[in-house]
Design a protein around this motif. Structure first.
Motif, short mmCIF file in Angstrom:
data_model
loop_
_atom_site.label_atom_id
_atom_site.label_comp_id
_atom_site.label_asym_id
_atom_site.label_seq_id
_atom_site.Cartn_x
_atom_site.Cartn_y
_atom_site.Cartn_z
N GLU A 32 0.84 -1.20 0.00
CA GLU A 32 0.00 0.00 0.00
C GLU A 32 0.87 1.25 0.00
O GLU A 32 1.75 1.40 0.84
N GLU A 33 0.62 2.13 -0.96
CA GLU A 33 1.43 3.33 -1.15
C GLU A 33 0.56 4.58 -0.97
O GLU A 33 -0.67 4.52 -0.95
N GLN A 34 1.24 5.75 -0.87
CA GLN A 34 0.56 7.03 -0.79
C GLN A 34 0.38 7.59 -2.19
O GLN A 34 1.37 7.91 -2.86
N LEU A 35 -0.87 7.72 -2.63
CA LEU A 35 -1.16 8.24 -3.97
C LEU A 35 -1.45 9.73 -3.88
O LEU A 35 -2.44 10.16 -3.29
N MET A 36 -0.58 10.53 -4.50
CA MET A 36 -0.71 11.98 -4.45
C MET A 36 -1.42 12.51 -5.70
O MET A 36 -0.88 13.33 -6.46
N ALA A 37 -2.60 12.01 -5.94
CA ALA A 37 -3.46 12.44 -7.03
C ALA A 37 -4.85 11.92 -6.73
O ALA A 37 -5.02 11.00 -5.92
N THR A 38 -5.86 12.50 -7.39
CA THR A 38 -7.25 12.13 -7.11
C THR A 38 -7.96 11.75 -8.42
O THR A 38 -8.72 12.54 -8.98
N PRO A 39 -7.73 10.53 -8.91
CA PRO A 39 -8.29 10.13 -10.21
C PRO A 39 -9.81 10.10 -10.25
O PRO A 39 -10.40 10.22 -11.33
N LEU A 40 -10.47 9.96 -9.11
CA LEU A 40 -11.93 9.92 -9.11
C LEU A 40 -12.53 11.26 -9.55
O LEU A 40 -13.63 11.30 -10.11
N GLU A 41 -11.80 12.35 -9.36
CA GLU A 41 -12.33 13.66 -9.73
C GLU A 41 -12.60 13.77 -11.23
O GLU A 41 -13.44 14.56 -11.66
N GLU A 42 -11.90 12.97 -12.04
CA GLU A 42 -12.13 12.99 -13.48
C GLU A 42 -13.41 12.27 -13.87
O GLU A 42 -13.88 12.38 -15.01
N PHE A 43 -14.01 11.53 -12.93
CA PHE A 43 -15.23 10.78 -13.21
C PHE A 43 -16.47 11.66 -13.19
O PHE A 43 -17.42 11.45 -13.93
N GLY A 184 -11.37 20.32 -4.41
CA GLY A 184 -10.27 19.76 -3.64
C GLY A 184 -9.54 18.62 -4.30
O GLY A 184 -8.65 18.02 -3.71
N GLY A 185 -9.92 18.28 -5.54
CA GLY A 185 -9.18 17.27 -6.28
C GLY A 185 -7.84 17.84 -6.71
O GLY A 185 -7.69 19.04 -6.92
N ILE A 186 -6.84 16.97 -6.85
CA ILE A 186 -5.49 17.44 -7.18
C ILE A 186 -4.92 16.58 -8.31
O ILE A 186 -4.87 15.35 -8.21
N LYS A 187 -4.51 17.25 -9.39
CA LYS A 187 -3.88 16.55 -10.50
C LYS A 187 -2.39 16.41 -10.25
O LYS A 187 -1.75 17.34 -9.78
N ALA A 188 -1.85 15.26 -10.58
CA ALA A 188 -0.41 15.06 -10.49
C ALA A 188 0.23 15.54 -11.78
O ALA A 188 -0.43 15.65 -12.82
N ALA A 189 1.51 15.83 -11.73
CA ALA A 189 2.24 16.26 -12.93
C ALA A 189 3.64 15.73 -12.86
O ALA A 189 4.20 15.51 -11.78
#
Length: 203
Positions: A32-43, A184-189
């Motif tokens: 289990e890792e820390q995911l620094m992005a919120t892919p659900l926001e694109e849904f 509050g969603g955050i895109k990774a880059a």
């Protein structure tokens, strides 16, 4: 004075998120890792409106949920959603994780293949080198970047970070503001913002 007022109005949506946010959780290769992005926001869209129940739960979770994800057969899958409610308890507060059913949103209880998502996922690893109280701007010892196309992982890159290469905390914070949505969603880059995704050494 008018200019100052206008500047504050323009900045206010971003300044609301001047707090480090809870990361998503991503299971990859059994860990289990820390995911620094919120892919659900694109849904969320007109066809899939964002539920009103997904409102802020704390300063550290403006999006109102934490997604638990896993890479299964090289695909990004949503396993479950949680809301971390905070309740007063005596002289302090108590936090409780409440599971959000996936079936009303996706028609099944999961895992749900995130075929709606195309973009970059950032996984933060190791110790914090620089703590930044804005979104996911904090710098860790190592970042794993995953390129996802319609839910399928098509490339990955590991970047080692060191203190000498880190810009100022204020620069990191301002850069992060541009990646934060009103919910509050955050895109990774990738580190080289603005370049072609295929450039650089990929694994």
């Amino acid at each position: 004075m008018k200019c100052l007022t206008l500047l504050l109005i323009l900045l206010s949506p971003s300044l609301l998120f001047a707090a480090a946010q809870y990361p998503e959780k991503l299971r990859i290769d059994g860990k289990e890792e820390q995911l620094m992005a919120t892919p659900l926001e694109e849904f969320w869209s007109a066809a899939h409106p964002r539920p009103e129940t997904l409102s802020q739960t704390s300063w550290a979770c403006w999006r109102g949920y934490i997604g638990i994800w896993e890479i299964i057969d090289n695909k990004l899958c949503l396993l479950r959603l949680e809301r971390h409610e905070i309740w007063p308890k005596e002289d302090t507060f108590q936090e409780q994780a409440i599971e959000i059913p996936l079936k009303p949103l996706f028609g099944s209880e999961g895992p749900v293949s995130a075929d709606w998502f195309s973009g970059v996922l950032r996984v933060a690893r190791g110790d914090v080198l620089t703590q930044v109280n804005t979104g996911y701007a904090s710098v860790y010892e190592e970042d794993l970047f995953l390129i996802v196309e319609h839910g399928k992982v098509t490339g990955k890159r590991i970047v080692k970070n060191d203190v000498a290469s880190i810009t100022s905390e204020s620069d990191l914070a301002w850069r992060e503001f541009g990646r934060i949505s009103p919910n509050g969603g955050i895109k990774a880059a990738l580190p080289e913002d603005g370049r072609e995704l295929e450039k650089g050494p990929w694994l």
